[in-house]
Design a protein around this motif. Structure first.
Motif, PDB file in Angstrom:
ATOM      1  N   GLY A 148     -20.709 -60.229   4.920  1.00 47.15           N
ATOM      2  CA  GLY A 148     -20.250 -58.856   4.935  1.00 47.15           C
ATOM      3  C   GLY A 148     -19.643 -58.366   3.641  1.00 47.15           C
ATOM      4  N   SER A 149     -19.699 -59.187   2.597  1.00 46.61           N
ATOM      5  CA  SER A 149     -19.272 -58.773   1.256  1.00 46.61           C
ATOM      6  C   SER A 149     -20.512 -58.750   0.379  1.00 46.61           C
ATOM      7  N   ALA A 150     -20.917 -57.572  -0.087  1.00 43.06           N
ATOM      8  CA  ALA A 150     -22.202 -57.435  -0.776  1.00 43.06           C
ATOM      9  C   ALA A 150     -22.299 -58.343  -1.990  1.00 43.06           C
ATOM     10  N   TRP A 151     -21.238 -58.421  -2.781  1.00 45.08           N
ATOM     11  CA  TRP A 151     -21.304 -59.222  -4.004  1.00 45.08           C
ATOM     12  C   TRP A 151     -21.440 -60.710  -3.685  1.00 45.08           C
ATOM     13  N   MET A 152     -20.752 -61.173  -2.636  1.00 51.38           N
ATOM     14  CA  MET A 152     -20.849 -62.580  -2.270  1.00 51.38           C
ATOM     15  C   MET A 152     -22.154 -62.887  -1.548  1.00 51.38           C
ATOM     16  N   ASP A 153     -22.643 -61.953  -0.740  1.00 54.24           N
ATOM     17  CA  ASP A 153     -23.906 -62.185  -0.042  1.00 54.24           C
ATOM     18  C   ASP A 153     -25.059 -62.393  -1.023  1.00 54.24           C
ATOM     19  N   ALA A 154     -24.960 -61.794  -2.201  1.00 55.17           N
ATOM     20  CA  ALA A 154     -25.976 -62.002  -3.231  1.00 55.17           C
ATOM     21  C   ALA A 154     -25.892 -63.392  -3.842  1.00 55.17           C
ATOM     22  N   LEU A 155     -24.785 -64.092  -3.599  1.00 52.68           N
ATOM     23  CA  LEU A 155     -24.555 -65.419  -4.190  1.00 52.68           C
ATOM     24  C   LEU A 155     -24.525 -66.521  -3.137  1.00 52.68           C
ATOM     25  N   GLY A 156     -25.059 -66.219  -1.961  1.00 48.65           N
ATOM     26  CA  GLY A 156     -25.070 -67.191  -0.885  1.00 48.65           C
ATOM     27  C   GLY A 156     -26.270 -68.127  -0.971  1.00 48.65           C
ATOM     28  N   LEU A 157     -26.735 -68.577   0.180  1.00 45.35           N
ATOM     29  CA  LEU A 157     -27.864 -69.502   0.242  1.00 45.35           C
ATOM     30  C   LEU A 157     -29.160 -68.706   0.204  1.00 45.35           C
ATOM     31  N   ALA A 158     -29.938 -68.882  -0.860  1.00 49.24           N
ATOM     32  CA  ALA A 158     -31.128 -68.064  -1.067  1.00 49.24           C
ATOM     33  C   ALA A 158     -32.194 -68.307   0.001  1.00 49.24           C
ATOM     34  N   HIS A 180     -17.294 -71.917  -0.757  1.00 49.07           N
ATOM     35  CA  HIS A 180     -17.811 -70.889  -1.659  1.00 49.07           C
ATOM     36  C   HIS A 180     -17.196 -69.509  -1.467  1.00 49.07           C
ATOM     37  N   ILE A 181     -16.829 -69.130  -0.238  1.00 47.95           N
ATOM     38  CA  ILE A 181     -16.460 -67.743   0.031  1.00 47.95           C
ATOM     39  C   ILE A 181     -14.955 -67.491  -0.075  1.00 47.95           C
ATOM     40  N   HIS A 182     -14.148 -68.544  -0.221  1.00 46.62           N
ATOM     41  CA  HIS A 182     -12.700 -68.387  -0.452  1.00 46.62           C
ATOM     42  C   HIS A 182     -12.019 -67.547   0.623  1.00 46.62           C
ATOM     43  N   GLN A 183     -12.377 -67.760   1.879  1.00 48.50           N
ATOM     44  CA  GLN A 183     -11.763 -67.001   2.968  1.00 48.50           C
ATOM     45  C   GLN A 183     -12.085 -67.670   4.296  1.00 48.50           C
ATOM     46  N   ALA A 205      -7.447 -72.634  -3.962  1.00 51.66           N
ATOM     47  CA  ALA A 205      -7.124 -71.775  -5.109  1.00 51.66           C
ATOM     48  C   ALA A 205      -7.016 -70.333  -4.611  1.00 51.66           C
ATOM     49  N   ASP A 206      -7.475 -69.350  -5.389  1.00 53.44           N
ATOM     50  CA  ASP A 206      -7.371 -67.941  -5.013  1.00 53.44           C
ATOM     51  C   ASP A 206      -8.219 -67.614  -3.786  1.00 53.44           C
ATOM     52  N   GLN A 207      -7.761 -66.625  -3.018  1.00 54.54           N
ATOM     53  CA  GLN A 207      -8.505 -66.142  -1.852  1.00 54.54           C
ATOM     54  C   GLN A 207      -9.254 -64.859  -2.212  1.00 54.54           C
ATOM     55  N   ARG A 211     -15.064 -58.553   3.214  1.00 54.35           N
ATOM     56  CA  ARG A 211     -15.815 -57.324   3.471  1.00 54.35           C
ATOM     57  C   ARG A 211     -15.645 -56.299   2.359  1.00 54.35           C
ATOM     58  N   GLN A 212     -15.940 -56.749   1.135  1.00 58.65           N
ATOM     59  CA  GLN A 212     -15.853 -55.881  -0.038  1.00 58.65           C
ATOM     60  C   GLN A 212     -17.217 -55.765  -0.709  1.00 58.65           C
ATOM     61  N   ALA A 213     -17.510 -54.589  -1.231  1.00 53.49           N
ATOM     62  CA  ALA A 213     -18.766 -54.411  -1.958  1.00 53.49           C
ATOM     63  C   ALA A 213     -18.737 -55.136  -3.297  1.00 53.49           C
ATOM     64  N   ASP A 214     -17.577 -55.138  -3.943  1.00 55.92           N
ATOM     65  CA  ASP A 214     -17.418 -55.775  -5.248  1.00 55.92           C
ATOM     66  C   ASP A 214     -16.326 -56.833  -5.177  1.00 55.92           C
ATOM     67  N   PHE A 215     -16.327 -57.709  -6.158  1.00 54.47           N
ATOM     68  CA  PHE A 215     -15.344 -58.789  -6.203  1.00 54.47           C
ATOM     69  C   PHE A 215     -13.921 -58.243  -6.090  1.00 54.47           C
ATOM     70  N   ALA A 216     -13.126 -58.866  -5.206  1.00 52.39           N
ATOM     71  CA  ALA A 216     -11.721 -58.480  -5.061  1.00 52.39           C
ATOM     72  C   ALA A 216     -10.945 -59.668  -4.531  1.00 52.39           C
ATOM     73  N   LEU A 217      -9.744 -59.856  -5.060  1.00 45.92           N
ATOM     74  CA  LEU A 217      -8.868 -60.930  -4.610  1.00 45.92           C
ATOM     75  C   LEU A 217      -8.021 -60.468  -3.434  1.00 45.92           C
ATOM     76  N   ASP A 218      -7.705 -61.415  -2.563  1.00 44.31           N
ATOM     77  CA  ASP A 218      -6.803 -61.168  -1.445  1.00 44.31           C
ATOM     78  C   ASP A 218      -5.431 -61.710  -1.837  1.00 44.31           C
ATOM     79  N   GLU A 219      -4.625 -60.867  -2.434  1.00 46.42           N
ATOM     80  CA  GLU A 219      -3.341 -61.309  -2.958  1.00 46.42           C
ATOM     81  C   GLU A 219      -2.308 -61.525  -1.863  1.00 46.42           C
TER      82      GLU A 219
END
Length: 244
Positions: A148-158, A180-183, A205-207, A211-219
């Protein structure tokens, strides 16, 4: 049988190195200290142990993981250097969990952030499932479905569709663990043999913000790990968070 999954440590050669919002080695130590309190029977680290692919980063990880009083195993992620890892601790492609078995799949593609299993490994997976009908877990670094995160879905299992086609004939596969998905993540994929659960794991490490279109950290989120309990044919799981 209690399995602890740890993932995405992103360590550097410098033990004091900072990530975008934290200190990865310090956070990993805190996660392992909490995980030890839960007395796991086995620990699995699902990739991205290192950020800089340095030998020193893996030595830091090896030292921390060696504090477990149980066997531990690791897999490569897209940031990892398998040769440096194998020099310290061997790889395994299958773990005997008594009434269950755990098959470890290598989804790393050198030089790429996205993953792929490949036709040969998928044929091998089918052969391994043919030979043993015990309830089975699969583990891989890359998620085998969209999160559900467009940027990460492009980097998943092809080749995730090829994976699901392979698994359609084998009802003993109950769940897939990924990193891989940090969540924290949980979903189910329907097949002709029933549903297969897919579980993602928080990073040490970082979370990443879900559900974001672009890379974003969960601070607002904290480092964590996943616990999987296996009792007979029953699987239960939850996520533990740690104050670093």
């Amino acid at each position: 049988m209690r399995l602890v999954q740890i993932s995405d440590c992103h360590l550097c050669a410098n033990p004091e190195a900072r990530s975008r919002i934290g200190y990865p080695l310090h956070q990993l130590r805190a996660v392992v200290a909490r995980a030890r309190q839960l007395r796991p029977d086995i620990v699995l680290v699902t990739g991205d142990i290192s950020q800089d692919e340095s030998p020193a980063a893996y030595r830091h990880a090896y030292e921390v993981f060696s504090a477990f009083e149980c066997p531990w195993f690791w897999m490569t992620g897209n940031h990892d250097h398998p040769e440096f890892m194998a020099e310290l601790h061997p790889f395994h492609d299958e773990l005997d969990l008594g009434e269950w078995r755990l098959l470890l799949l290598d989804s790393r593609v050198p030089g790429q952030a996205a993953g792929e299993l490949g036709q040969g490994p998928l044929q091998d997976l089918a052969a391994r499932l043919e030979e043993d009908d015990r309830p089975t877990l699969l583990a891989m670094h890359h998620p085998p479905l969209e999160i559900g995160s467009a940027w990460m879905d492009a980097l998943g299992l092809a080749d995730r569709e090829a994976l699901w086609q392979t698994l359609a004939a084998y009802g003993q596969v109950r769940a897939i663990l990924c990193g891989h998905i940090h969540q924290a993540f949980a979903a189910r994929h329907a097949s002709s043999q029933g549903e297969i659960a897919v579980y993602g794991c928080p990073a040490t490490a970082d979370q990443f913000l879900p559900r974001q279109a672009d890379f974003a950290l969960d601070e607002a989120s904290r480092p964590g790990f996943r616990v999987i309990d296996l009792e007979g044919e029953r699987l239960s799981t939850w996520v533990e968070r740690v104050d670093p």
